[in-house]
Design an enzyme around this catalytic site. Structure first.
Site, PDB file in Angstrom:
ATOM      1  N   ASP A 173      88.011  67.710  37.269  1.00 54.42           N
ATOM      2  CA  ASP A 173      87.677  65.837  36.753  1.00 54.42           C
ATOM      3  C   ASP A 173      87.178  65.567  38.159  1.00 54.42           C
ATOM      4  OD1 ASP A 173      87.929  63.191  36.830  1.00 54.42           O
ATOM      5  OD2 ASP A 173      88.530  63.783  34.469  1.00 54.42           O
TER       6      ASP A 173
ATOM      7  N   GLN B 275      89.908  56.025  26.552  1.00 59.08           N
ATOM      8  CA  GLN B 275      88.586  56.833  26.463  1.00 59.08           C
ATOM      9  C   GLN B 275      87.829  56.309  27.036  1.00 59.08           C
ATOM     10  OE1 GLN B 275      87.192  57.875  22.822  1.00 59.08           O
ATOM     11  NE2 GLN B 275      86.303  59.570  23.626  1.00 59.08           N
TER      12      GLN B 275
ATOM     13  N   HIS C  72      87.614  65.823  25.052  1.00 61.58           N
ATOM     14  CA  HIS C  72      88.010  66.225  25.778  1.00 61.58           C
ATOM     15  C   HIS C  72      88.753  66.117  26.269  1.00 61.58           C
ATOM     16  CE1 HIS C  72      86.739  62.758  27.763  1.00 61.58           C
ATOM     17  NE2 HIS C  72      88.086  62.719  28.458  1.00 61.58           N
TER      18      HIS C  72
HETATM   19  P1  DGP Z   1      88.666  59.739  29.571  1.00 63.53           P
HETATM   20  O1  DGP Z   1      89.833  58.653  30.672  1.00 63.53           O
HETATM   21  O2  DGP Z   1      89.757  60.300  29.076  1.00 63.53           O
HETATM   22  O3  DGP Z   1      87.029  59.257  28.494  1.00 63.53           O
HETATM   23  O4  DGP Z   1      88.205  60.658  30.945  1.00 63.53           O
HETATM   24  C1  DGP Z   1      87.396  60.928  31.450  1.00 63.53           C
HETATM   25  C2  DGP Z   1      87.401  61.361  32.694  1.00 63.53           C
HETATM   26  O5  DGP Z   1      85.518  61.882  32.920  1.00 63.53           O
HETATM   27  C3  DGP Z   1      87.721  60.688  33.462  1.00 63.53           C
HETATM   28  O6  DGP Z   1      88.885  61.253  34.164  1.00 63.53           O
HETATM   29  C4  DGP Z   1      86.323  60.972  35.103  1.00 63.53           C
HETATM   30  C5  DGP Z   1      85.650  61.626  34.679  1.00 63.53           C
HETATM   31  N1  DGP Z   1      84.562  61.965  34.559  1.00 63.53           N
HETATM   32  C6  DGP Z   1      83.997  61.121  34.063  1.00 63.53           C
HETATM   33  N2  DGP Z   1      82.590  61.179  34.581  1.00 63.53           N
HETATM   34  C7  DGP Z   1      82.169  62.751  35.006  1.00 63.53           C
HETATM   35  C8  DGP Z   1      81.238  63.456  35.085  1.00 63.53           C
HETATM   36  O7  DGP Z   1      80.238  63.066  35.592  1.00 63.53           O
HETATM   37  N3  DGP Z   1      81.822  64.569  35.704  1.00 63.53           N
HETATM   38  C9  DGP Z   1      83.325  65.730  36.419  1.00 63.53           C
HETATM   39  N4  DGP Z   1      83.269  66.378  36.403  1.00 63.53           N
HETATM   40  N5  DGP Z   1      84.160  64.108  35.336  1.00 63.53           N
HETATM   41  C10 DGP Z   1      84.059  63.683  35.135  1.00 63.53           C
END
Ligand code: DGP
Length: 139
Positions: free
Chosen positions: A33, A96, A102
């Site tokens: 993340d 979300q 995910h």
């Molecule tokens: P949620 O809030 O449950 O939808 O979690 C989405 C997660 O995705 C958040 O913790 C940050 C992560 N995230 C968002 N954009 C990116 C990205 O471009 N790359 C990665 N590795 N994580 C991301």
């Protein structure tokens, strides 16, 4: 809500934007993340786009959980946390922010003060029983 064309996680699957990839197989991908709640915070996604739990195919969910177990064990071994939460959000009200299904693998530390957006208070037993009947009827 993102569709496949502008979905950030679909772009990670396609390799058009970078990620700290942890594991990949035919159906799933795991990566760190970008906004970790704690070190080792990882995400596991199906390669096939689905916005949330309800839109996901059973076979993708099964494949994701197998990857979650594999990756969670590796995270556990790597960062030796005091505990580890699996989390998954559906809809803005559940926080979300990326609309491609995910699972979060979130290592925890004693006293880390990470908060989810609900409080722990006992439910009314009558309401719980009635709701259980209604949910079972919708299975
Ligand atoms: P949620 O809030 O449950 O939808 O979690 C989405 C997660 O995705 C958040 O913790 C940050 C992560 N995230 C968002 N954009 C990116 C990205 O471009 N790359 C990665 N590795 N994580 C991301």
């Amino acid at each position: 809500m993102a569709d496949q064309a502008n979905c950030i996680f679909c772009k990670i699957v396609a390799g058009t934007i970078p990620s700290y990839k942890l594991y990949e197989d035919a159906m799933t991908l795991a990566f760190l993340d970008i906004n970790p709640g704690n070190p080792g915070h990882a995400l596991v996604i199906p390669k096939a786009h689905a916005a949330n739990l309800y839109a996901s195919a059973d076979k993708d969910l099964a494949a994701v959980m197998a990857t979650v177990r594999k990756v969670a064990a590796a995270v556990e071994k790597t960062v030796s946390p005091d505990g580890l939460n699996l989390l998954q959000a559906n809809g803005p009200g559940a926080a979300q922010s990326v609309f491609h299904f995910h699972m979060h693998i979130l290592p925890r530390r004693n006293g880390d003060e990470l908060k989810m957006n609900w409080g722990l208070k006992p439910g009314d037993k009558g309401e719980l029983a009635a709701l259980a009947v209604k949910i079972r009827a919708n299975l």
